[in-house]
Design a protein around this motif. Structure first.
Motif, PDB file in Angstrom:
ATOM      1  N   THR A  48      -9.768   4.737   7.426  1.00 53.76           N
ATOM      2  CA  THR A  48     -10.186   3.583   6.631  1.00 53.76           C
ATOM      3  C   THR A  48     -10.812   4.016   5.314  1.00 53.76           C
ATOM      4  O   THR A  48     -10.563   3.409   4.264  1.00 53.76           O
ATOM      5  CB  THR A  48     -11.191   2.736   7.435  1.00 53.76           C
ATOM      6  OG1 THR A  48     -10.538   2.268   8.619  1.00 53.76           O
ATOM      7  CG2 THR A  48     -11.677   1.548   6.633  1.00 53.76           C
TER       8      THR A  48
ATOM      9  N   CYS B 105       0.434   3.948   1.529  1.00 58.43           N
ATOM     10  CA  CYS B 105       0.280   4.745   2.748  1.00 58.43           C
ATOM     11  C   CYS B 105       0.871   4.024   3.962  1.00 58.43           C
ATOM     12  O   CYS B 105       0.538   2.866   4.234  1.00 58.43           O
ATOM     13  CB  CYS B 105      -1.197   5.022   2.969  1.00 58.43           C
ATOM     14  SG  CYS B 105      -1.551   5.943   4.469  1.00 58.43           S
TER      15      CYS B 105
ATOM     16  N   ARG C 104      -1.751  -0.188   9.872  1.00 60.53           N
ATOM     17  CA  ARG C 104      -3.084  -0.607  10.323  1.00 60.53           C
ATOM     18  C   ARG C 104      -3.381  -2.022   9.841  1.00 60.53           C
ATOM     19  O   ARG C 104      -3.913  -2.841  10.588  1.00 60.53           O
ATOM     20  CB  ARG C 104      -4.160   0.373   9.831  1.00 60.53           C
ATOM     21  CG  ARG C 104      -4.224   1.671  10.633  1.00 60.53           C
ATOM     22  CD  ARG C 104      -5.103   2.731   9.959  1.00 60.53           C
ATOM     23  NE  ARG C 104      -6.510   2.362   9.900  1.00 60.53           N
ATOM     24  CZ  ARG C 104      -7.396   2.637  10.855  1.00 60.53           C
ATOM     25  NH1 ARG C 104      -7.014   3.276  11.950  1.00 60.53           N
ATOM     26  NH2 ARG C 104      -8.645   2.286  10.726  1.00 60.53           N
ATOM     27  N   ARG C 105      -3.004  -2.313   8.597  1.00 61.73           N
ATOM     28  CA  ARG C 105      -3.209  -3.659   8.068  1.00 61.73           C
ATOM     29  C   ARG C 105      -2.414  -4.691   8.867  1.00 61.73           C
ATOM     30  O   ARG C 105      -2.945  -5.756   9.224  1.00 61.73           O
ATOM     31  CB  ARG C 105      -2.809  -3.687   6.588  1.00 61.73           C
ATOM     32  CG  ARG C 105      -2.982  -5.037   5.935  1.00 61.73           C
ATOM     33  CD  ARG C 105      -2.819  -4.950   4.427  1.00 61.73           C
ATOM     34  NE  ARG C 105      -1.441  -4.748   4.005  1.00 61.73           N
ATOM     35  CZ  ARG C 105      -1.042  -4.771   2.727  1.00 61.73           C
ATOM     36  NH1 ARG C 105      -1.921  -4.967   1.763  1.00 61.73           N
ATOM     37  NH2 ARG C 105       0.213  -4.589   2.416  1.00 61.73           N
TER      38      ARG C 105
ATOM     39  N   LEU D   6      -6.854  -5.614   2.114  1.00 60.22           N
ATOM     40  CA  LEU D   6      -6.711  -4.856   3.362  1.00 60.22           C
ATOM     41  C   LEU D   6      -6.569  -5.761   4.592  1.00 60.22           C
ATOM     42  O   LEU D   6      -6.425  -5.264   5.705  1.00 60.22           O
ATOM     43  CB  LEU D   6      -7.925  -3.932   3.545  1.00 60.22           C
ATOM     44  CG  LEU D   6      -8.112  -2.850   2.469  1.00 60.22           C
ATOM     45  CD1 LEU D   6      -9.378  -2.050   2.745  1.00 60.22           C
ATOM     46  CD2 LEU D   6      -6.894  -1.932   2.432  1.00 60.22           C
TER      47      LEU D   6
ATOM     48  N   THR E  23      -2.822   6.698  13.090  1.00 58.65           N
ATOM     49  CA  THR E  23      -4.206   7.003  12.738  1.00 58.65           C
ATOM     50  C   THR E  23      -4.564   8.419  13.184  1.00 58.65           C
ATOM     51  O   THR E  23      -5.209   9.166  12.441  1.00 58.65           O
ATOM     52  CB  THR E  23      -5.158   5.986  13.389  1.00 58.65           C
ATOM     53  OG1 THR E  23      -4.826   4.676  12.902  1.00 58.65           O
ATOM     54  CG2 THR E  23      -6.600   6.291  13.052  1.00 58.65           C
TER      55      THR E  23
ATOM     56  N   LEU F 146       0.854  -1.192   0.000  1.00 55.43           N
ATOM     57  CA  LEU F 146       0.000   0.000   0.000  1.00 55.43           C
ATOM     58  C   LEU F 146       0.887   1.239   0.000  1.00 55.43           C
ATOM     59  O   LEU F 146       1.967   1.223   0.605  1.00 55.43           O
ATOM     60  CB  LEU F 146      -0.903   0.001   1.238  1.00 55.43           C
ATOM     61  CG  LEU F 146      -1.811  -1.222   1.407  1.00 55.43           C
ATOM     62  CD1 LEU F 146      -2.492  -1.215   2.762  1.00 55.43           C
ATOM     63  CD2 LEU F 146      -2.844  -1.265   0.284  1.00 55.43           C
TER      64      LEU F 146
ATOM     65  N   THR G  56      -8.223   5.190   2.892  1.00 52.41           N
ATOM     66  CA  THR G  56      -7.489   4.030   2.379  1.00 52.41           C
ATOM     67  C   THR G  56      -8.282   3.314   1.289  1.00 52.41           C
ATOM     68  O   THR G  56      -7.728   2.938   0.253  1.00 52.41           O
ATOM     69  CB  THR G  56      -7.187   3.050   3.522  1.00 52.41           C
ATOM     70  OG1 THR G  56      -6.338   3.701   4.473  1.00 52.41           O
ATOM     71  CG2 THR G  56      -6.495   1.793   3.011  1.00 52.41           C
TER      72      THR G  56
ATOM     73  N   CYS H 294       0.340   4.690   7.074  1.00 50.01           N
ATOM     74  CA  CYS H 294      -0.729   4.449   8.046  1.00 50.01           C
ATOM     75  C   CYS H 294      -1.538   3.214   7.669  1.00 50.01           C
ATOM     76  O   CYS H 294      -1.756   2.326   8.505  1.00 50.01           O
ATOM     77  CB  CYS H 294      -1.625   5.679   8.134  1.00 50.01           C
ATOM     78  SG  CYS H 294      -2.969   5.533   9.332  1.00 50.01           S
ATOM     79  N   ALA H 295      -1.937   3.121   6.421  1.00 51.25           N
ATOM     80  CA  ALA H 295      -2.722   1.969   5.965  1.00 51.25           C
ATOM     81  C   ALA H 295      -1.933   0.681   6.132  1.00 51.25           C
ATOM     82  O   ALA H 295      -2.478  -0.355   6.521  1.00 51.25           O
ATOM     83  CB  ALA H 295      -3.140   2.161   4.514  1.00 51.25           C
ATOM     84  N   THR H 296      -0.636   0.743   5.836  1.00 47.00           N
ATOM     85  CA  THR H 296       0.216  -0.439   5.953  1.00 47.00           C
ATOM     86  C   THR H 296       0.295  -0.923   7.393  1.00 47.00           C
ATOM     87  O   THR H 296       0.132  -2.114   7.673  1.00 47.00           O
ATOM     88  CB  THR H 296       1.634  -0.110   5.442  1.00 47.00           C
ATOM     89  OG1 THR H 296       1.561   0.257   4.068  1.00 47.00           O
ATOM     90  CG2 THR H 296       2.560  -1.302   5.599  1.00 47.00           C
TER      91      THR H 296
END
Lengths: 150, 150
Positions: free
Chosen positions: B39, A11, A17-18, B62, B24, A9, B42, A13-15
DNA sequence: GCCAATTACATGTATATACATCTAATTTGC
DNA sequence: GCAAATTAGATGTATATACATGTAATTGGC
């Protein structure tokens, strides 16, 4: 090796969070038989290490809004895993692991250690590196006003 | 440097969850003016990159339960950021970024890039390393049955 | 082609999470 | 010492998240 089945990803943050979701599944599978969620296990473990702390201090340690803890601590207090008493400052709660909570932690600890071990093996030495980088980042972006306590 | 104000946690899961919370907050502060949650941003970004995907495929990408996506996608569909249509398999939804969604993403992108840049600077080159380790771990622990698509 | 097993998503429920706002207690200025 | 400002936590609300279970569609075995 590491034949990526997941697309990277763009991002950060997205990474992260995943990864947190993936880890949460692994660890919750481990502690679910003991009626624990990931956050609840973490709080038991932190209280066991930190001794008596206020709700606000616990929030700082976990980088979690203090009002979020109100809900989770209510559940844990109802289950008698935690004891709360008012501090000298009568607005705050002093939190402590109860005997029941300590027992609960003790019971779940081997299952947690298994998950922990599995991660270490999968990461082949990289897990310390990952933890260090994650902590560096958390320290770097966590607002500095949160300090004053030391 | 890196005068740790946060105590390290013994648990890899707790550590990564804490970092995810910190990130986040940073990223949601950035995209909040555009009415977006982390989210949601993303999902917009992933759809923009991936084109048309089913709900299940998005869940795989995800590492998020497909039924969790039901709720978030309902919100995003209501706001017309996403279009859904039934696929050849009439059980599944084919998801696509709508024009409104693409515009929404475009608007929020500079704010996201700022946060992204800030993280990169704070990590002083370590952010790629962190992403790589995080992705390695996610790949390692994400159940293999999830593959079949490639 | 039919029935059983499986799959994709929906729904009910519980917890996690944060922000805005509120109240009570504490601290600060004067 | 008191009023104003601040702080600790509680409560209302919205979203995030997963699991158990339910339903409809699809697939596999025969």
């Amino acid at each position: 090796m590491s034949q990526s089945s997941l697309p990277p990803l763009p991002c950060t943050c997205a990474t992260l969070r995943r990864t947190a979701r993936a880890l949460t599944q692994l660890y919750e599978d481990a502690v679910r038989p003991y009626g624990l969620r990931a956050t609840q296990f973490t709080i038991l473990q932190v209280l066991s290490l930190a001794g008596e702390v206020t709700q606000g201090q616990l929030g700082h340690i976990l980088v979690m809004d203090s009002t979020t803890l109100t809900r989770t601590l209510a559940i844990m207090t109802r289950r008698r895993w935690i004891t709360r008493r008012r501090g000298r400052d009568k607005r705050e709660w002093q939190l402590q692991l109860s005997r029941t909570g300590a027992l609960q932690l003790e019971r779940a600890l081997p299952a947690w250690a298994n998950a922990q071990q599995l991660v270490k093996e999968q990461m082949d030495g990289g897990s310390e590196q990952l933890m260090k980088l994650a902590n560096d980042l958390t320290n770097a972006i966590t607002v500095k006003e949160d300090r004053r306590d030391e």
